[in-house]
Design a protein around this motif. Structure first.
Motif: not given
Length: 584
Positions: A171-200
């Protein structure tokens, strides 16, 4: 040393020894060491030894030299899936211990260890207690972490492990901006996990160590996750790219090369150890003299030491003014914002610069979301989502072929279009918008992951399906997504569709953004992730993961994933192989 100091140290040492600590002393100083109790004949165990992977552990070698080591993390409960792998000498030397991977969170894990010590075979069982899995807390969340539910799992695929690259919003992805465009403001949390086939959950990355909205070098979206041949994991995020192992040992954490900015979507390791990185260019001088930061339109090749070997500037290779695909897309399916305002995109050449869908250098005209390498002719294959299905480009920066509808392509680029044919090589009757009569053949639209399959000499893509045939259907529920495989004949510049999956699953599996199709050589299968299914509805997003027997509709694994809040997509999945990581 004064007598009073020596006396004080002597008293401290006596107290420490009484509490179980071991003291090593020399004439001028004292060194304190904590004596740890080991569970087996080796040394003590440490959970999360490198700080990035809370569900990993290392059992210290204690200056011993075990051989023929096998680790098995027992499955939890009646249907639990064990994680078992061998451990090689190089791996043990690297960690000064035996790596334990695949632990459950908030659980007293039972880990069986088999090895030889001085020629004697030893079997031991360790108990490893872990902390609860930590997710991201968001307003309106129904649960703290994505939920995985198995729908179908064949026995020969039961021990599959999948890395899920999930994208909770910030929700705070516009906390920092960059003058002159670019994709710097594109920001999301990192939720990366490994699941087994039982969903664990059997592994996850501590997002607080990777992502920080207050640190410009740690902002962005963690994407482009691949397990490379030696078992390491590569990925990028914002202004940096990374390499780590499954223990969470950070091998490389490097800034993008000078002049390049805004990594997202994909990076690949090449056979020579170099990396292909999808980035953008800082302070790019347009033909009209205006200076802008570009958007998702450069491919950079760097060597293992971070030195730039080569780069591909798509602004000079393709046509940044082509707007046929952009004008056909739903405004909610552009990977920029997903809101309630449906309808086509207003593409104007004089629109503001920045991370907005539009034509011209400095806007999101290309949106390249994957890059791959064809070693047979030293070429790259890209997926420019806002242009066409796939493009192959040589080292000389010349286009070899373009896979997609013919509408809007001009001049020399128009001569590079592949001609659709049937299984007998007969040319198909296709409109400029890509509608081919009396055939199942179709191009990809707003696609992701145009990946080359050297084992089959084919190309796979995930056809998201928005803007199909360069128009919107009468009803949104008529949309569908699919995995597709093509055979390309570069000699006669033709393309044949040889397999597809997903069309029959209809709107339930429709994924307007993200997603992946990737061939799996170890099981001769195709892994497909419908990563944003249900994204357009006013309910929880429900990604779908399937793995199928190659060339068939036979589903071997089907997992359904439930996001934590409404309109929260995943990005990709990738199959994880512990043996590749630990057996060396």
């Amino acid at each position: 040393m004064k007598k009073s100091t020596i006396a004080t140290l002597s008293m401290v040492c006596s107290l420490l020894m009484a509490t179980g600590m071991t003291v090593y002393s020399e004439p001028a100083y004292a060194v304190l060491k904590i004596k740890r109790t080991a569970q087996g004949q080796l040394g003590a165990m440490q959970v999360n030894p490198y700080g990035y992977a809370p569900l990993s552990a290392v059992i210290d070698l204690n200056s011993k030299s075990p051989t023929d080591v096998t680790v098995t993390v027992r499955g939890k409960g009646k249907n639990g899936v064990p994680v078992s792998y061998s451990v090689g000498q190089q791996t043990m030397l690297t960690h000064n211990g035996i790596p334990v991977f695949g632990l459950y969170g908030d659980y007293a894990n039972k880990v069986d260890l088999e090895y030889k010590l001085d020629g004697k075979k030893i079997n031991e069982t360790y108990t490893i207690v872990t902390q609860p899995v930590v997710g991201v807390t968001l307003d309106g969340a129904t649960h703290a972490f994505p939920q995985v539910t198995p729908v179908k799992v064949e026995n020969d695929f039961k021990e599959r492990l999948y890395w899920v690259n999930h994208l909770p919003h910030n929700s705070n992805n516009d906390l920092i901006t960059r003058v002159g465009g670019g994709a710097f403001e594109w920001d999301r949390w990192s939720v990366n996990f490994i699941t087994d086939t039982q969903g664990e959950v059997r592994w996850y990355l501590d997002h607080n160590k990777i992502h920080d909205i207050y640190d410009a070098r740690k902002r962005g979206v963690l994407m482009g996750v691949h397990q490379v041949d030696n078992g390491d994991i590569i990925f990028g995020q914002g202004q940096r790219y990374y390499r780590m192992d499954l223990m969470g040992r950070m091998i490389m954490e490097r800034d993008l090369p000078a002049g390049f900015i805004d990594f997202s979507h994909d990076m690949q390791e090449m056979p020579n150890g170099n990396y292909l990185i999808r980035a953008a260019k800082k302070n790019y001088v347009r033909p009209d003299g205006k200076v802008v930061h570009t958007i998702r339109d450069h491919i950079v090749e760097v060597d293992p030491y971070g030195q730039v070997v080569d780069y591909w500037d798509l602004n000079t290779i393709l046509d940044p003014m082509r707007d046929d695909m952009l004008k056909a897309m739903d405004a909610r399916a552009v990977c920029i914002n997903v809101d309630d305002d449906a309808g086509p995109i207003d593409v104007e050449p004089d629109a503001p610069f920045g991370d907005v869908p539009g034509v011209g250098i400095g806007r999101n005209w290309a949106h390249v979301n994957s890059v791959d390498y064809d070693a047979s002719d030293d070429s790259i294959i890209i997926s420019p989502r806002h242009q066409t299905t796939a493009v192959k480009i040589g080292r000389d920066k010349k286009v070899k072929w373009i896979l997609g509808p013919s509408a809007g392509w001009k001049g020399e680029l128009a001569t590079k279009l592949l001609t659709p044919v049937d299984a007998k090589g007969k040319k198909l009757d296709c409109s400029p918008q890509g509608l081919c009569e009396d055939t199942d053949f179709d191009f990809g639209y707003a696609q992701h992951t145009s990946f080359w399959v050297p084992e089959k000499d084919t190309l796979t893509i995930f056809d998201n399906g928005d803007g199909r045939h360069l128009e919107q259907p009468a009803m949104p529920t008529m949309k569908y997504s699919r995995a597709v495989e093509y055979r390309i004949n570069e000699d006669d510049m033709t393309v044949e569709q040889i397999w597809e999956y997903g069309k029959e699953r209809g709107y339930e599996f429709y994924s307007p953004i993200t997603s992946v199709t990737e061939y799996q050589a170890d099981k001769d299968s195709m892994m497909v992730y419908f990563a944003s299914a249900n994204l357009m509805e006013h309910s929880i997003t429900k990604p779908k993961l399937v793995e199928l027997e190659y060339g068939t509709q036979d589903v071997k694994v089907e997992l359904h994933i439930e996001s934590t809040v409404k309109r929260q997509p995943s990005y990709r999945t990738t199959v994880i192989r512990p043996t590749a990581a630990f057996s060396k």
